[in-house]
Write a protein that holds these residues in place. Structure first.
Motif, PDB file in Angstrom:
ATOM      1  N   GLU A   1     -10.522   6.906   0.282  1.00 35.74           N
ATOM      2  CA  GLU A   1      -9.802   5.756   0.836  1.00 35.74           C
ATOM      3  C   GLU A   1      -9.872   4.561  -0.109  1.00 35.74           C
ATOM      4  OE1 GLU A   1      -9.880   6.134   5.619  1.00 35.74           O
ATOM      5  OE2 GLU A   1     -11.806   5.614   4.709  1.00 35.74           O
ATOM      6  N   SER A   2     -11.044   4.301  -0.670  1.00 36.49           N
ATOM      7  CA  SER A   2     -11.196   3.188  -1.614  1.00 36.49           C
ATOM      8  C   SER A   2     -10.381   3.433  -2.885  1.00 36.49           C
ATOM      9  CB  SER A   2     -12.669   2.995  -1.978  1.00 36.49           C
ATOM     10  OG  SER A   2     -13.421   2.644  -0.843  1.00 36.49           O
ATOM     11  N   TRP A   3     -10.384   4.681  -3.338  1.00 40.11           N
ATOM     12  CA  TRP A   3      -9.632   5.048  -4.543  1.00 40.11           C
ATOM     13  C   TRP A   3      -8.141   4.809  -4.322  1.00 40.11           C
ATOM     14  CZ3 TRP A   3      -5.916   8.520  -6.216  1.00 40.11           C
ATOM     15  CH2 TRP A   3      -5.860   8.769  -7.591  1.00 40.11           C
ATOM     16  N   CYS A   4      -7.638   5.183  -3.159  1.00 38.21           N
ATOM     17  CA  CYS A   4      -6.218   4.981  -2.842  1.00 38.21           C
ATOM     18  C   CYS A   4      -5.852   3.504  -2.906  1.00 38.21           C
ATOM     19  CB  CYS A   4      -5.895   5.532  -1.455  1.00 38.21           C
ATOM     20  SG  CYS A   4      -5.856   7.329  -1.355  1.00 38.21           S
ATOM     21  N   MET A  17      -5.677   2.419  -6.534  1.00 43.13           N
ATOM     22  CA  MET A  17      -4.524   2.972  -7.242  1.00 43.13           C
ATOM     23  C   MET A  17      -3.209   2.325  -6.821  1.00 43.13           C
ATOM     24  SD  MET A  17      -5.726   4.961  -9.473  1.00 43.13           S
ATOM     25  CE  MET A  17      -7.253   3.977  -9.478  1.00 43.13           C
ATOM     26  N   MET A  18      -3.192   1.660  -5.670  1.00 44.78           N
ATOM     27  CA  MET A  18      -2.005   0.918  -5.249  1.00 44.78           C
ATOM     28  C   MET A  18      -1.642  -0.149  -6.277  1.00 44.78           C
ATOM     29  SD  MET A  18      -0.720   1.906  -2.292  1.00 44.78           S
ATOM     30  CE  MET A  18      -1.095   2.659  -0.718  1.00 44.78           C
ATOM     31  N   ARG A  19      -2.651  -0.595  -7.021  1.00 45.19           N
ATOM     32  CA  ARG A  19      -2.433  -1.632  -8.044  1.00 45.19           C
ATOM     33  C   ARG A  19      -2.162  -1.038  -9.423  1.00 45.19           C
ATOM     34  NH1 ARG A  19      -6.970  -3.525  -5.139  1.00 45.19           N
ATOM     35  NH2 ARG A  19      -8.389  -2.981  -6.848  1.00 45.19           N
ATOM     36  N   CYS A  20      -2.029   0.286  -9.479  1.00 45.68           N
ATOM     37  CA  CYS A  20      -1.785   0.983 -10.750  1.00 45.68           C
ATOM     38  C   CYS A  20      -0.418   1.665 -10.674  1.00 45.68           C
ATOM     39  CB  CYS A  20      -2.892   1.996 -10.995  1.00 45.68           C
ATOM     40  SG  CYS A  20      -2.765   2.850 -12.575  1.00 45.68           S
ATOM     41  N   PRO A  21       0.653   1.012 -11.160  1.00 41.02           N
ATOM     42  CA  PRO A  21       2.025   1.528 -10.984  1.00 41.02           C
ATOM     43  C   PRO A  21       2.236   2.936 -11.521  1.00 41.02           C
ATOM     44  CG  PRO A  21       2.071  -0.733 -11.780  1.00 41.02           C
ATOM     45  CD  PRO A  21       0.643  -0.279 -11.856  1.00 41.02           C
ATOM     46  N   GLU A  22       1.598   3.284 -12.643  1.00 37.07           N
ATOM     47  CA  GLU A  22       1.831   4.600 -13.232  1.00 37.07           C
ATOM     48  C   GLU A  22       1.348   5.723 -12.327  1.00 37.07           C
ATOM     49  OE1 GLU A  22      -2.171   4.527 -16.049  1.00 37.07           O
ATOM     50  OE2 GLU A  22      -0.210   4.024 -16.872  1.00 37.07           O
ATOM     51  N   ILE A  23       0.458   5.376 -11.397  1.00 39.16           N
ATOM     52  CA  ILE A  23      -0.027   6.366 -10.433  1.00 39.16           C
ATOM     53  C   ILE A  23       0.635   6.180  -9.069  1.00 39.16           C
ATOM     54  CG2 ILE A  23      -2.057   7.183  -9.166  1.00 39.16           C
ATOM     55  CD1 ILE A  23      -3.691   6.553 -11.704  1.00 39.16           C
ATOM     56  N   SER A  24       0.635   4.943  -8.561  1.00 35.29           N
ATOM     57  CA  SER A  24       1.173   4.699  -7.220  1.00 35.29           C
ATOM     58  C   SER A  24       2.674   4.940  -7.137  1.00 35.29           C
ATOM     59  CB  SER A  24       0.850   3.272  -6.766  1.00 35.29           C
ATOM     60  OG  SER A  24       1.422   2.317  -7.643  1.00 35.29           O
ATOM     61  N   ASN A  25       3.388   4.815  -8.259  1.00 33.95           N
ATOM     62  CA  ASN A  25       4.835   5.065  -8.252  1.00 33.95           C
ATOM     63  C   ASN A  25       5.191   6.531  -8.451  1.00 33.95           C
ATOM     64  OD1 ASN A  25       5.359   2.354  -7.862  1.00 33.95           O
ATOM     65  ND2 ASN A  25       5.661   1.903 -10.037  1.00 33.95           N
ATOM     66  N   ASP A  60       2.324   9.665  -2.642  1.00 33.02           N
ATOM     67  CA  ASP A  60       2.541   9.651  -1.190  1.00 33.02           C
ATOM     68  C   ASP A  60       1.931  10.893  -0.537  1.00 33.02           C
ATOM     69  OD1 ASP A  60       3.850   7.233  -1.230  1.00 33.02           O
ATOM     70  OD2 ASP A  60       5.853   8.106  -1.366  1.00 33.02           O
ATOM     71  N   VAL A  61       2.029  12.023  -1.222  1.00 30.48           N
ATOM     72  CA  VAL A  61       1.420  13.258  -0.711  1.00 30.48           C
ATOM     73  C   VAL A  61      -0.092  13.101  -0.664  1.00 30.48           C
ATOM     74  CG1 VAL A  61       1.117  15.733  -1.099  1.00 30.48           C
ATOM     75  CG2 VAL A  61       3.319  14.648  -1.588  1.00 30.48           C
ATOM     76  N   PHE A  62      -0.654  12.496  -1.707  1.00 29.22           N
ATOM     77  CA  PHE A  62      -2.096  12.287  -1.758  1.00 29.22           C
ATOM     78  C   PHE A  62      -2.554  11.374  -0.621  1.00 29.22           C
ATOM     79  CE2 PHE A  62      -5.946  10.138  -3.162  1.00 29.22           C
ATOM     80  CZ  PHE A  62      -6.724  11.213  -3.542  1.00 29.22           C
ATOM     81  N   LEU A  63      -1.803  10.307  -0.364  1.00 25.64           N
ATOM     82  CA  LEU A  63      -2.137   9.408   0.735  1.00 25.64           C
ATOM     83  C   LEU A  63      -2.130  10.151   2.068  1.00 25.64           C
ATOM     84  CD1 LEU A  63      -0.074   6.203  -0.200  1.00 25.64           C
ATOM     85  CD2 LEU A  63      -2.561   6.444  -0.239  1.00 25.64           C
ATOM     86  N   ASN A  64      -1.124  10.992   2.251  1.00 30.64           N
ATOM     87  CA  ASN A  64      -1.005  11.750   3.493  1.00 30.64           C
ATOM     88  C   ASN A  64      -2.183  12.717   3.657  1.00 30.64           C
ATOM     89  OD1 ASN A  64       0.929  12.340   5.805  1.00 30.64           O
ATOM     90  ND2 ASN A  64       0.647  14.401   4.989  1.00 30.64           N
ATOM     91  N   ASN A  65      -2.563  13.380   2.556  1.00 32.80           N
ATOM     92  CA  ASN A  65      -3.689  14.317   2.600  1.00 32.80           C
ATOM     93  C   ASN A  65      -5.000  13.602   2.913  1.00 32.80           C
ATOM     94  OD1 ASN A  65      -2.015  16.464   2.009  1.00 32.80           O
ATOM     95  ND2 ASN A  65      -2.447  16.437  -0.179  1.00 32.80           N
TER      96      ASN A  65
END
Length: 296
Positions: free
Chosen positions: A225-228, A231-239, A244-249
């Motif tokens: 949860e903390s990692w997610c 990563m919201m602040r890291c566009p190359e990953i969050s975009n 989105d699949v990772f968040l759902n999992n």
């Protein structure tokens, strides 16, 4: 690239004497000979240190931790003691095939743009006495970030990393992590670099019910949860579409955690937030037998 560059193998240990022999012997059996084994004893209280020191091989190097630390902080300390241009990892309860390093180092020799090589591996269940190849389908290569975010396919025990592709001056792992440090570094490397894979299994992960990841499941979910959030602040990953699949999992795992604790109210709330798919259906199937309980 010079012939047979040095590979530093990091082996972290905390009371690992039960399976230690097989792990060490699998390193000694490597057909690729230019390696060093950095054994970081995280203040074990069993006979791990005596057993390791019983081997007479200068490539086996023992270090005792000045304090007991989280797992990936310990891995960073082990890394600081290493000298190899390439880094590999083996925990005391896992072991390698004899050709592991050989097969992976051939790829680095052929392609200098490869930052990391991983492989398939065996999953050995000590409780059920089974041993199977973990992945039946072909594993991804090249730019694998999206597939990695969708499913954590890169096992730490199979990784070999070229130091040239790591950020200079930074620690190898995020020292705050105890469970998901391997996933974090795999994502960081694959977000910018080419990754190669040996499709055949080159290592064995041993599941015995007392594995560190299993015994600290609550911490693992908190770290995810903390990692997610970070990563919201890291566009190359969050975009990336896989994020989105990772968040759902991650929500699904949190929901499963609630059900295991009997907190069906919060499990149902997470069920409502999940995207439609097998994770949502699985969670619902677990919750349904308790439908007489007031969930809302």
């Amino acid at each position: 690239m010079p012939a047979e560059p040095l590979v530093s193998i990091l082996m972290n240990c905390y009371n690992g004497e039960e399976f230690l022999r097989e792990a060490i012997e699998s390193v000694l059996a490597q057909t690729y000979q230019n390696w060093e084994l950095i054994f970081w004893d995280n203040q074990s209280t069993d006979h791990s240190s005596e057993f390791f020191k019983s081997y007479d091989d200068k490539r086996l190097k023992y270090f005792y931790a000045p304090k007991h630390t989280l797992l990936y902080e310990a891995r960073n300390y082990a890394s600081e003691k290493s000298s190899g241009h390439f880094i590999a990892f083996l925990d005391v309860d896992d072991y390698w095939e004899s050709n592991k390093l050989d097969e992976q180092m051939k790829i680095f020799t052929k392609d200098e743009d490869v930052a990391m090589v991983y492989s398939n591996y065996y999953f050995k269940n000590e409780i059920k006495h089974t041993n199977k190849i973990l992945y039946k389908n072909k594993l991804p290569e090249g730019l694998i970030l999206e597939k990695l975010l969708r499913k954590h396919i890169v096992g730490l025990l199979t990784m070999v990393i070229n130091r040239n592709f790591l950020s200079k001056g930074e620690a190898l792992f995020d020292s705050r992590l105890h469970n998901i440090g391997d996933f974090d570094i795999a994502v960081r490397i694959s977000s910018k670099n080419k990754v190669a894979c040996v499709q055949q299994p080159l290592a064995t992960y041993r599941w015995h019910g007392n594995n560190e990841t299993i015994s600290t499941m609550d911490r693992q979910i908190n770290e995810l949860e903390s990692w997610c959030k970070e990563m919201m602040r890291c566009p190359e990953i969050s975009n990336n579409e896989g994020f989105d699949v990772f968040l759902n999992n991650t929500k699904y795992l949190k929901g499963m955690q609630f059900t295991m604790k009997g907190d069906l109210r919060n499990a149902f709330k997470l069920f409502l937030r999940l995207s439609f798919g097998k994770e949502q259906l699985t969670l619902l199937i677990i919750i349904l037998p308790h439908r007489t309980i007031k969930l809302l």
